[in-house]
Design an enzyme around this catalytic site. Structure first.
Site, PDB file in Angstrom:
ATOM      1  N   GLY A  18       0.774  -1.230   0.000  1.00  0.00           N
ATOM      2  CA  GLY A  18       0.000   0.000   0.000  1.00  0.00           C
ATOM      3  C   GLY A  18       0.804   1.277   0.000  1.00  0.00           C
ATOM      4  CE1 TYR A 154      -7.253   3.767  10.330  1.00  0.00           C
ATOM      5  CE2 TYR A 154      -9.017   5.082   9.372  1.00  0.00           C
ATOM      6  CZ  TYR A 154      -7.721   4.610   9.326  1.00  0.00           C
ATOM      7  OH  TYR A 154      -6.896   4.962   8.284  1.00  0.00           O
TER       8      TYR A 154
END
Length: 264
Positions: A18, A154
């Site tokens: 990523g 998150y």
């Protein structure tokens, strides 16, 4: 453009996939020495082989550490006692219903998403200050501002990075050590590919169609109306890592595809 990164040493955490991997490659292409990181040495070694196929003269090294384990963080710091550029990219995320997310989950995600950056920055900033040059970058997220209702934990960890980066930049006032946060939007990664594959199977559509439906349903304010490629985020990170970015510090830099519905 020469970003003047030759002879600079960088550590990119969480960089076997990523955004982290794309950032590591971007730095290597500019001539920096880069340490990539993951939890498993075998995976790191595989990635290094692949990197060297693309960038033949890459000065790339691997260093394994699980950031949920303090003893492994300490071991990493002993192996790599000094860097010029620290990119706090490692992170974990998953949909977590608020009522069923217990204390253990909160503390576990804080260890990885927040305390990893605290511990590494606290250690490396001393030598950066001593030589009066350094770059510290925190990978936050548009979720720090646009808190998702299905990933509140998150979002909270990514908001913490905004406070940490701004405060640390002010602490380093008057030095040539800059600190910034980068806020990506939805970006392709192994985790997101897996998520879109699952969504595609559930709805009987292609992965590309699933990704577009996700954007329409979960990030309807997106201006680019798609997932970003990791390299699109990495380009900004590599620039912010360079000496050319010397007047940019204490900033929250959005590369979110326009998801945050604000001009400021």
């Amino acid at each position: 453009m020469d970003l003047q990164l030759k002879n600079k040493t960088a550590l990119v955490t969480g960089s076997t996939d990523g955004i982290g991997l794309a950032t590591a490659k971007g730095l290597l292409k500019e001539g920096a020495k880069v340490y990539i990181n993951g939890r498993h040495l075998a995976k790191i070694e595989e990635v290094i082989v692949e990197i060297k196929k693309d960038i033949r003269d890459a000065d790339v090294h691997g260093i394994a550490a699980d950031f949920s384990k303090v003893e492994e963080v300490v071991a990493l710091l002993e192996k790599l006692p000094e860097v010029d550029i620290l990119i706090n990219n490692v992170g974990t995320y998953s949909p977590q219903p608020f009522e069923s997310t217990d204390d253990e989950a909160w503390f576990q995600d804080f260890e990885v998403n927040v305390m990893s950056g605290v511990r590494l920055s606290r250690f490396y900033v001393q030598k950066m200050k001593a030589k009066n040059w350094g770059r510290i970058i925190f990978l936050s997220s548009e979720s720090a501002i646009n808190i998702p209702d299905d990933m509140i934990l998150y979002g909270v960890t990514k908001t913490a990075y905004l406070a940490l980066s701004r405060g640390l930049a002010k602490y380093l006032s008057g030095t040539n050590v800059t600190v910034n946060a980068v806020l990506p939007g939805p970006t392709w990664s192994a985790g997101n590919h897996a998520g879109m594959k699952k969504l595609a199977e559930e709805r009987g559509i292609s992965e590309v169609e699933a990704s577009l439906e996700f954007i329409r349903e979960k990030r309807p304010s997106s201006i680019i109306e798609r997932f970003a490629e990791p390299e699109e985020v990495a380009n900004l990170i590599v620039y912010i890592s360079s000496p050319l970015s010397s007047a940019t510090t204490g900033a929250a830099l959005r590369v979110d595809g326009g998801v945050v519905n604000s001009a400021f």
